[in-house]
Scaffold this active site. Structure first.
Site, PDB file in Angstrom:
ATOM      1  N   ARG A  53       0.473  -1.195  -0.245  1.00 49.16           N
ATOM      2  CA  ARG A  53       0.119   0.074   0.001  1.00 49.16           C
ATOM      3  C   ARG A  53       0.578   1.527  -0.316  1.00 49.16           C
ATOM      4  O   ARG A  53       0.844   3.036  -0.885  1.00 49.16           O
ATOM      5  CB  ARG A  53      -1.130   0.090   1.074  1.00 49.16           C
ATOM      6  CG  ARG A  53      -1.523   1.229   1.713  1.00 49.16           C
ATOM      7  CD  ARG A  53      -3.481   1.219   2.109  1.00 49.16           C
ATOM      8  NE  ARG A  53      -2.676   0.256   3.434  1.00 49.16           N
ATOM      9  CZ  ARG A  53      -2.485   0.661   4.351  1.00 49.16           C
ATOM     10  NH1 ARG A  53      -1.926   2.005   5.083  1.00 49.16           N
ATOM     11  NH2 ARG A  53      -1.960  -0.029   5.623  1.00 49.16           N
ATOM     12  N   ASP A 182      -7.202  18.675 -14.757  1.00 46.23           N
ATOM     13  CA  ASP A 182      -7.630  17.217 -15.559  1.00 46.23           C
ATOM     14  C   ASP A 182      -7.190  16.952 -17.233  1.00 46.23           C
ATOM     15  O   ASP A 182      -8.333  17.541 -18.003  1.00 46.23           O
ATOM     16  CB  ASP A 182      -9.309  16.710 -15.014  1.00 46.23           C
ATOM     17  CG  ASP A 182      -9.397  15.606 -15.431  1.00 46.23           C
ATOM     18  OD1 ASP A 182      -9.099  14.859 -16.545  1.00 46.23           O
ATOM     19  OD2 ASP A 182     -10.365  14.997 -14.882  1.00 46.23           O
ATOM     20  N   LYS A 207      -9.065   6.194 -19.310  1.00 46.23           N
ATOM     21  CA  LYS A 207      -9.593   6.426 -21.119  1.00 46.23           C
ATOM     22  C   LYS A 207      -8.504   6.619 -21.959  1.00 46.23           C
ATOM     23  O   LYS A 207      -7.199   5.559 -22.243  1.00 46.23           O
ATOM     24  CB  LYS A 207      -9.783   7.929 -20.766  1.00 46.23           C
ATOM     25  CG  LYS A 207     -10.943   8.348 -20.178  1.00 46.23           C
ATOM     26  CD  LYS A 207     -12.475   7.729 -19.816  1.00 46.23           C
ATOM     27  CE  LYS A 207     -12.727   7.424 -18.046  1.00 46.23           C
ATOM     28  NZ  LYS A 207     -13.677   8.805 -17.274  1.00 46.23           N
TER      29      LYS A 207
HETATM   30  C1  LIG Z   1     -13.371   9.753 -16.735  1.00 47.85           C
HETATM   31  C2  LIG Z   1     -12.718  10.985 -16.106  1.00 47.85           C
HETATM   32  C3  LIG Z   1     -12.842  10.690 -14.615  1.00 47.85           C
HETATM   33  C4  LIG Z   1     -12.681  10.228 -13.915  1.00 47.85           C
HETATM   34  O1  LIG Z   1     -12.367   9.237 -14.073  1.00 47.85           O
HETATM   35  P1  LIG Z   1     -12.433   7.726 -13.374  1.00 47.85           P
HETATM   36  O2  LIG Z   1     -11.072   6.153 -13.564  1.00 47.85           O
HETATM   37  O3  LIG Z   1     -13.544   7.304 -14.192  1.00 47.85           O
HETATM   38  O4  LIG Z   1     -12.256   7.257 -11.828  1.00 47.85           O
HETATM   39  C5  LIG Z   1     -12.641  12.030 -14.464  1.00 47.85           C
HETATM   40  N1  LIG Z   1     -12.062  13.153 -15.351  1.00 47.85           N
HETATM   41  C6  LIG Z   1     -12.674  12.917 -16.850  1.00 47.85           C
HETATM   42  C7  LIG Z   1     -11.921  14.204 -17.579  1.00 47.85           C
HETATM   43  C8  LIG Z   1     -13.082  12.170 -17.051  1.00 47.85           C
HETATM   44  O5  LIG Z   1     -13.565  12.077 -18.418  1.00 47.85           O
END
Ligand SMILES: *Cc1c(COP(=O)(O)O)cnc(C)c1O
Length: 386
Positions: A53, A182, A207
């Protein structure tokens, strides 16, 4: 010329070359997956591995590669999901302060920010992230707490607004706030926010970075002294760590990032142009179209325009919903960034922002042949219209 003399390497090369084992005779070309929850250890622990962890070597190649792709001198930190990374980074906000965030940020990000603000006596100020003056005004208003975190998403989900990251990062710093980006939609191939002044970059590795819709993972990257160790401490305490097989699989996906992104964004631009001229399509949004409100900004700040586009069929929400049933190749599903093309009517989700049109479909373009993608959409649009 030796590879070293040409550094920094292009991101396409970094995705392939970073995080490899040392080149010694007989070494594997990929780091092995270590399956162990704990490590042999006596006495006062030093820098060696202690407990999985806290840290495990199976994360390191992926963390090195993602850190290098984002242009950081420090490795990324991987988390069990994008939201786990986002939750850890949001906790950098000071209690009693403001978090300024895009009104069209990823839904769960806004939920996490609102919940944290309610716990800590903070506020979330939602802004149009493309409107630089409005964002700057929201950082330190006369009638409320100053921001400690400016959260940026660019392009936003699903409205594809493009932020002026260099200007916003500078304004955040002037106001004493951290700037977080992000970078899930653009990927580090399309945009490198740390070089544009951001302090932290987060990813849903789920993604594009992993790219095959077969795992859920997140990452945070920073080059600011002290921030990585705070995030690392939060990951250790929160316990939101990825498993070793997922880390291995994500790195395997990452190796082909450049090929996938080059293909999918070229197809996205081509489809956006064709759909823009389609008689059954009322509106198309893609940062690569000259009609996009921030097209010039995207052209100057990004490498490429991304692989997401949105469309609104002329028949309204019912036609949009029908289209998701009439397509045969495109997969009707939430999420994005996989090798397979997918689409979703975002307002089917009750929590989606009311400013997102009811009939808006978000399309994530994959790596299939663009003519097959086009024919499927065109046929489904005509079938939907009857
Ligand atoms: C999918 C997504 C997230 C969240 O990510 P997870 O892997 O589903 O927890 C955050 N920001 C964006 C822009 C996303 O497309």
């Amino acid at each position: 010329m030796s590879p070293e003399a040409r550094s920094p390497l292009s991101p396409a090369t970094t995705a392939v070359a970073a995080g490899r084992p040392a080149r010694v005779q007989g070494a594997p070309v990929n780091e092995p997956v270590v399956l162990s929850s704990t490590y042999v250890s006596t006495g006062t622990p030093g820098a060696e591995m202690l407990y999985t962890r806290y840290d495990t070597e199976t994360w390191h190649p992926l963390e090195e590669a993602v850190g290098a792709l984002e242009g950081s001198s420090q490795p990324a930190l991987v988390f069990s999901s994008g939201m786990a990374a986002i939750d850890a980074v949001l906790r950098l906000a000071a209690p009693g302060s403001a978090i300024v965030a895009p009104r069209h940020a990823y839904l769960a990000t806004l939920t996490a920010a609102r919940e944290q603000a309610a716990r800590e006596g903070s506020v979330v100020r939602e802004v149009d992230i493309a409107d630089t003056a409005a964002v700057v005004a929201a950082l330190a208003p006369a009638d409320g707490p100053a921001a400690s975190v400016l959260w940026v998403e660019s392009p936003t989900n699903p409205m594809l607004e493009v932020a002026d990251i260099p200007a916003l990062a500078a304004a955040a710093h002037e106001a004493g706030a951290l700037c977080v980006v992000d970078n899930t939609f653009a990927t580090p191939l399309g945009q490198r926010p740390l070089a544009q002044g951001a302090d932290v970059v987060v990813h849903s590795v789920t993604k594009y970075l992993a790219g095959h819709s077969d795992l859920v993972m997140g990452a945070a990257v920073t080059d600011v002294a002290g921030l990585r160790s705070r995030l690392h401490a939060r990951r250790t305490t929160g316990g939101a760590i990825p498993g070793p097989f997922e880390a291995w699989l994500a790195l395997r996906g990452l190796r082909t990032l450049a090929l996938r992104v080059e293909r999918s964004q070229a197809s996205a631009l081509e489809l956006a142009r064709r759909l823009d001229a389609h008689p059954l399509v009322a509106e198309v949004r893609h940062p690569g179209l000259p009609s996009h409100p921030q097209h010039e900004r995207a052209a100057s700040l990004m490498d490429g325009f991304g692989s997401i586009l949105t469309l609104r069929p002329t028949g309204g929400p019912d036609a949009a919903e029908a289209l998701t049933r009439d397509v045969r190749l495109w997969v009707p599903a939430t999420s994005l960034g996989g090798v397979e093309s997918s689409l979703e009517r975002r307002r089917r989700l009750p929590a989606e922002a009311g400013t997102v049109p009811e009939d808006l479909l978000r399309l994530s373009v994959g790596i299939e042949d663009v003519e097959d993608l086009w024919e499927d959409l065109d046929r489904a649009l005509r079938a939907t219209a009857g």
